[in-house]
Motif scaffolding. Structure first.
Motif, PDB file in Angstrom:
ATOM      1  N   LEU A   1      52.912  65.593  38.077  1.00 20.64           N
ATOM      2  CA  LEU A   1      53.958  65.915  39.251  1.00 20.64           C
ATOM      3  C   LEU A   1      54.774  64.787  39.612  1.00 20.64           C
ATOM      4  O   LEU A   1      54.465  63.635  39.362  1.00 20.64           O
ATOM      5  CB  LEU A   1      53.112  66.204  40.673  1.00 20.64           C
TER       6      LEU A   1
ATOM      7  N   ILE B   1      52.723  70.051  50.546  1.00 21.19           N
ATOM      8  CA  ILE B   1      52.980  70.427  49.215  1.00 21.19           C
ATOM      9  C   ILE B   1      54.155  71.348  49.162  1.00 21.19           C
ATOM     10  O   ILE B   1      55.086  71.219  48.206  1.00 21.19           O
ATOM     11  CB  ILE B   1      51.656  71.475  49.062  1.00 21.19           C
TER      12      ILE B   1
ATOM     13  N   PRO C   1      57.671  75.278  40.251  1.00 20.08           N
ATOM     14  CA  PRO C   1      57.174  73.940  40.167  1.00 20.08           C
ATOM     15  C   PRO C   1      57.913  72.910  39.156  1.00 20.08           C
ATOM     16  O   PRO C   1      58.275  71.981  39.635  1.00 20.08           O
ATOM     17  CB  PRO C   1      55.731  73.809  40.111  1.00 20.08           C
TER      18      PRO C   1
ATOM     19  N   GLN D   1      47.569  67.798  35.927  1.00 23.61           N
ATOM     20  CA  GLN D   1      48.856  68.275  36.040  1.00 23.61           C
ATOM     21  C   GLN D   1      49.654  67.154  36.342  1.00 23.61           C
ATOM     22  O   GLN D   1      49.448  66.285  37.092  1.00 23.61           O
ATOM     23  CB  GLN D   1      49.056  69.567  37.007  1.00 23.61           C
TER      24      GLN D   1
ATOM     25  N   THR E   1      55.525  66.634  48.021  1.00 27.56           N
ATOM     26  CA  THR E   1      56.383  67.312  47.228  1.00 27.56           C
ATOM     27  C   THR E   1      57.102  68.388  47.921  1.00 27.56           C
ATOM     28  O   THR E   1      58.201  68.887  47.370  1.00 27.56           O
ATOM     29  CB  THR E   1      55.591  68.206  46.043  1.00 27.56           C
TER      30      THR E   1
ATOM     31  N   VAL F   1      48.093  76.286  43.750  1.00 27.17           N
ATOM     32  CA  VAL F   1      49.266  75.577  43.413  1.00 27.17           C
ATOM     33  C   VAL F   1      49.358  74.487  42.017  1.00 27.17           C
ATOM     34  O   VAL F   1      50.144  74.603  41.471  1.00 27.17           O
ATOM     35  CB  VAL F   1      49.884  74.813  44.484  1.00 27.17           C
ATOM     36  N   MET F   2      48.223  74.002  42.086  1.00 29.56           N
ATOM     37  CA  MET F   2      48.217  72.791  41.152  1.00 29.56           C
ATOM     38  C   MET F   2      46.817  72.819  40.423  1.00 29.56           C
ATOM     39  O   MET F   2      45.818  73.441  40.936  1.00 29.56           O
ATOM     40  CB  MET F   2      48.585  71.514  41.503  1.00 29.56           C
ATOM     41  N   ASP F   3      46.667  72.121  39.015  1.00 29.67           N
ATOM     42  CA  ASP F   3      45.415  71.968  38.456  1.00 29.67           C
ATOM     43  C   ASP F   3      45.052  70.369  38.199  1.00 29.67           C
ATOM     44  O   ASP F   3      46.176  69.654  38.156  1.00 29.67           O
ATOM     45  CB  ASP F   3      45.515  72.699  36.995  1.00 29.67           C
TER      46      ASP F   3
ATOM     47  N   MET G   1      57.769  75.222  45.192  1.00 32.59           N
ATOM     48  CA  MET G   1      56.564  74.446  44.719  1.00 32.59           C
ATOM     49  C   MET G   1      55.561  75.521  44.360  1.00 32.59           C
ATOM     50  O   MET G   1      54.654  75.202  43.298  1.00 32.59           O
ATOM     51  CB  MET G   1      55.973  73.436  45.709  1.00 32.59           C
TER      52      MET G   1
ATOM     53  N   THR H   1      49.545  61.965  38.364  1.00 30.78           N
ATOM     54  CA  THR H   1      48.819  63.006  37.585  1.00 30.78           C
ATOM     55  C   THR H   1      47.724  63.257  38.599  1.00 30.78           C
ATOM     56  O   THR H   1      46.991  62.614  39.292  1.00 30.78           O
ATOM     57  CB  THR H   1      47.853  62.468  36.419  1.00 30.78           C
ATOM     58  N   VAL H   2      47.343  64.619  38.740  1.00 33.42           N
ATOM     59  CA  VAL H   2      46.144  65.001  39.637  1.00 33.42           C
ATOM     60  C   VAL H   2      44.906  64.945  39.190  1.00 33.42           C
ATOM     61  O   VAL H   2      44.618  65.177  38.008  1.00 33.42           O
ATOM     62  CB  VAL H   2      46.519  66.759  39.813  1.00 33.42           C
TER      63      VAL H   2
END
Length: 422
Positions: free
Chosen positions: A347, A329, A378, A345, A364, A340-342, A374, A304-305
């Motif tokens: 992954l 990434i 994603p 999120q 990734t 790209v991500m939050d 990605m 998890t981010v």
């Protein structure tokens, strides 16, 4: 005047003689050695008693019990008068002789023996002393409603074993004790009063617990600890019956402090100092050790981010934080991680490396079926992560074998091989 003075002095003689006999009699009650002295003193009384009219006996006895102090004071006043003193000189001499007989009735040796007997009696009936942290044997007399117990250890009154001193796990006296049980206790606290003795069972097992904890720390053992409470710096945690400290900075993830109270978590030792009673634990080390055992380089892990930085993203892998560097990434260029991500999120990432300090590098990029997935798709990367990971491992093994073969071909021939060729 003459008759009045004589009658008063006769009364005084009886007062002094009776008072002296009373004092000596009280001493004789506690010391048989004085009995003979009392008899001898009484023998000196007839000469004085015979000089007193029979009509004075009853008032004299009454004055000893009621008016003794007042009449003696009056006598001293009358004796201070020169006229009466000269008239009653003979009576005064008799009173003085009675007092002297009282003073010399017991030899000095007998007095010293009396003191020795008294010291011996005190020594024989001396109460035992109870120093803190000493071990005593006692018999449980009763249990109270507070979870404690009263114990007979030979003190003036019963010693007390509070519930908090029974065990380090909060047990009550009724859980391990019963009336009539004879066992050892440690003196937890005493005072100058011999009867004020507080006992402990918990303190008896503390040295053993510290020894066991030190041995586990040397072996770098992971064990479970129960969080009891928290303060400004961290959690108070119970580990193998001892209370230790778990700094917030040593938690593997951010947690709600209040919700963690009462929970059991894995921990490892950071510091064990028995002399200073200092025990510091780490949840981060325990989780990292578990992660190291369960995962290896090339494995795919769901994370998890937790934070986004200009240089990459931090991914929580179930207690261990790994770094997904911006260069890992995607195969395509990534301008900003936030594009790209939050945070929050989920992954799938591949473990690329792991050092001795527990730092984990992630990727990734190696899981992309196609370059730039990605950035554009994603979800595709997430679904095909394991497949792409196996493909990457096969490529890595092939590359390793090729490198090994190349190294073997480029190696110089051995001496034996050259001789055979010759």
């Amino acid at each position: 005047m003459r008759g009045h003075s004589t009658d008063s002095l006769q009364s005084v003689a009886m007062v002094v003689a009776a008072a002296s006999l009373g004092i000596v009699g009280m001493v004789a009650v506690s010391s048989p050695a004085l009995s003979s002295g009392i008899v001898a003193t009484r023998a000196t009384m007839p000469s004085v008693m015979n000089t007193m009219p029979q009509r004075m006996m009853a008032p004299q006895q009454r004055s000893v019990s009621v008016f003794g102090k007042r009449e003696i004071s009056d006598v001293k006043t009358r004796l201070a008068t020169p006229e009466e003193q000269s008239m009653d000189q003979s009576m005064y001499e008799q009173i003085r002789q009675v007092v002297e007989d009282e003073e010399i009735m017991m030899p000095e040796s007998e007095v010293m023996n009396m003191y020795k007997d008294f010291d011996t009696l005190l020594e024989e009936n001396k109460l035992p002393t109870f120093d803190a942290l000493t071990t005593v044997t006692g018999t449980v007399i009763s249990l109270d409603s507070k979870g404690g117990a009263y114990v007979d250890v030979g003190a003036k009154s019963l010693a007390y074993l509070p519930r908090g001193e029974i065990s380090m796990s909060g047990m009550k006296a009724e859980d391990i004790l019963f009336p009539g049980l004879k066992r050892e206790f440690t003196v937890s606290r005493t005072s100058s009063v011999a009867s004020d003795v507080i006992l402990s069972i918990k303190r008896m097992v503390i040295p053993t617990a510290w020894t066991r904890v030190r041995q586990m720390a040397e072996l770098d053992v992971t064990l479970n600890g129960k969080i009891l409470s928290h303060n400004r710096g961290g959690f108070i945690i119970e580990v193998d019956s001892l209370q230790g400290f778990l700094p917030f900075s040593q938690m593997s993830t951010s947690v709600d402090k209040d919700e963690m109270v009462g929970k059991t978590i894995p921990v490892k030792f950071l510091e064990v100092d028995m002399d200073n009673q200092r025990l510091v634990m780490s949840n981060r080390r325990a989780v990292a050790s578990s992660f190291k055992k369960n995962y290896k380089v090339g494995d795919v892990v769901v994370g998890t981010v937790t934070a986004l930085k200009p240089y990459g993203a931090f991914i929580n892998l179930g207690g261990v934080n790994g770094l997904l560097h911006i260069s890992q990434i995607s195969h395509d260029h990534v301008t900003s991680v936030k594009d790209v991500m939050d945070v929050g999120q989920k992954l799938k990432v591949m473990i690329m490396s792991r050092d001795q300090n527990g730092r984990v590098s992630l990727s990734t990029k190696r899981l992309e079926p196609n370059a730039g997935d990605m950035l554009r798709s994603p979800q595709v990367v997430f679904e095909k992560a394991e497949e792409m990971a196996e493909r990457f491992k096969e490529q890595a093994r092939a590359a390793e074998e090729a490198t090994r073969a190349l190294s073997a071909d480029s190696a110089p021939p051995s001496t034996d091989s050259a001789e055979v060729a010759a």
